[in-house]
Write a protein that holds these residues in place. Sequence first.
Motif, mmCIF file in Angstrom:
data_model
loop_
_atom_site.group_PDB
_atom_site.id
_atom_site.type_symbol
_atom_site.label_atom_id
_atom_site.label_comp_id
_atom_site.label_asym_id
_atom_site.label_seq_id
_atom_site.Cartn_x
_atom_site.Cartn_y
_atom_site.Cartn_z
ATOM 1 N N GLU A 34 11.148 35.973 7.074
ATOM 2 C CA GLU A 34 11.297 36.710 6.153
ATOM 3 C C GLU A 34 12.252 37.065 6.032
ATOM 4 O O GLU A 34 13.128 37.730 4.845
ATOM 5 N N GLU A 35 13.038 37.442 7.395
ATOM 6 C CA GLU A 35 13.918 38.226 7.741
ATOM 7 C C GLU A 35 15.158 38.004 7.570
ATOM 8 O O GLU A 35 16.302 38.427 6.746
ATOM 9 N N ALA A 36 15.215 36.286 7.478
ATOM 10 C CA ALA A 36 16.744 35.739 6.632
ATOM 11 C C ALA A 36 16.853 35.730 5.694
ATOM 12 O O ALA A 36 17.767 35.922 4.916
ATOM 13 N N ASP A 37 15.183 35.509 4.847
ATOM 14 C CA ASP A 37 15.633 35.494 3.834
ATOM 15 C C ASP A 37 15.683 36.991 3.016
ATOM 16 O O ASP A 37 16.398 36.998 1.326
ATOM 17 N N SER A 38 16.014 38.010 4.211
ATOM 18 C CA SER A 38 16.185 39.508 2.961
ATOM 19 C C SER A 38 17.017 40.223 3.321
ATOM 20 O O SER A 38 17.380 40.948 3.097
ATOM 21 N N VAL A 39 17.932 39.322 3.980
ATOM 22 C CA VAL A 39 19.211 39.729 4.069
ATOM 23 C C VAL A 39 20.241 40.045 2.938
ATOM 24 O O VAL A 39 20.121 39.161 2.239
ATOM 25 N N ARG A 40 20.681 41.196 3.114
ATOM 26 C CA ARG A 40 21.228 41.907 2.110
ATOM 27 C C ARG A 40 22.797 42.485 2.112
ATOM 28 O O ARG A 40 22.794 42.614 3.787
ATOM 29 N N THR A 41 23.449 42.086 1.456
ATOM 30 C CA THR A 41 24.862 42.529 1.580
ATOM 31 C C THR A 41 25.417 43.880 0.936
ATOM 32 O O THR A 41 24.898 44.464 -0.585
#
Length: 517
Positions: A34-41
């Motif tokens: 989930e963390e990988a999916d929610s990586v934000r720029t």
Amino acid sequence: MNKKTNRVRKWIMTGLTLSLLVPTLAACNTSKNEEADSVRTLRIGTMYGSKQDESWFRQQFTDMFEFTHSNIEIEVVPAIDYSEMQFGDQSKEQEQPDPLEKVKAIMTGTNPVDVMIINDLSLLGTLVNENLLKQLDPMLKEDEIDVNEFVPTVIEGIKDQGNGFLYGLTPMFSPSALYYNKKLFTNKGVEFPTDGMSWDQVFNLAKRLKSGSGKDAVFGFSFNQWGAGDNYWDVQNFAAPLQLRMYDEKAETMTVNTPQWEAVWKKATDLYKDHVTPHQEDMQYDQPTDGKGFYNPYQGQLFMNGRVAMTIGDYGLITQIQQLNDNSEKMKMEKLDWDVVTMPFHVGKEGIGGNIYLNQLAGINAKAANSDDAWEFVKFMNGKEWAKLKARSTYEMSARKEYIKPRDGMAYNVEAFTKMKPAPQLNSSLKDQALLREKPNLNMVSELGTRAYSEVIQGKKSVKEALAEWETKGNDLLQKIKTNPKGPIEGIFDDVYGGDGVVRPLKEALMEASGEG
């Protein structure tokens, strides 16, 4: 039987442990996914930069944030990319970019930056007035961040650009103060300077401290730790809080022949003529001729050599003083017994001092796509943890009061650096900068002023005569610039600009004009 029972119990316990562990591991894997999916720029804008020097910016501003916020990736976006100018067509005259327009472009384009790092107070004010930044006060209140924990004059300086509100925060600032040599005051029986003195009070003290001649001369004051009292640019900095203009906002009429300009020039030149401030020849230091002497790394710095009683210095001067005192025996120099007080003020401009810079202002773009992470970054950058690390700087001070203290157990009036608000520098407004880009020949107006000031220093003209001549020649020059803003201009001063309009080095021309060349 007991052994068998124990074995069974172990199997049961192992099974239970594994049954509990499997969901935990699955949960961890799910969390990581989930963390990988929610990586934000998070896009952070800077005024200047390039991919080649991005690592420095990241070390200074973003690496620690990314380390503690693994789901946020930083993208650095310079408004003006050095490489574009460096590798452009050098055979053509390149138009100088407009910093404001470039900053606005990365803040309002199709993919706007979320955070803008601002190194110019006047730019902050312009962005606020054009509604390009978010007000931070509501977010500070919601997160219960007390601005009273910051240096009041830093907060007030920022609010001055935000019409009474905060649109940016800075973790560090670069202040200056008035340094003084205690021993020289004691030897002359003159009282030490104090916080909150006007320039006139400081100059009166300086006159009482002047003594001796030649190599034994002691001077009361210098406008900086390096130069002599004939430096025109020191006078410009001295006058900065008064915001005296050379010409009107349209660059059509000179505005220097006024009582205000005359008062500033007269105070500075009188100090020079009375030898209260050092002359160029006083900066020389006799090196040993027998080859047995010690090199003096502070050559030409008369304050460091105990020959100037007071000087304006930045925060970094403390490092030099500390090095001198730690190595005085090796260099066979006397230790400096010193302290600092606040920058002097001009009457009517109390509380405002020059040479104070806020270089790391961070604001949130009003059009930020990722405003939550933008606030998280601004909050982190100005938080206590970051302040504790940055407080180790030897050339900047923390904007948080908690981390302002004398360095390495030294004893000095550290609060002197925190009590004055920053003064806008000459031609620092974006309107003036835009005018200079549109009409680069306006720089010649300053050079006319340098010449006029030099003639006063040399005793060739009075202050009033020099300002009147600057006004006359300046008005003539402004009219020529109006029709020729960039190309060569003839007939203004042929000894500095050749008859073909080719600019020669100003220092060389001034030396020739004074008979030194």
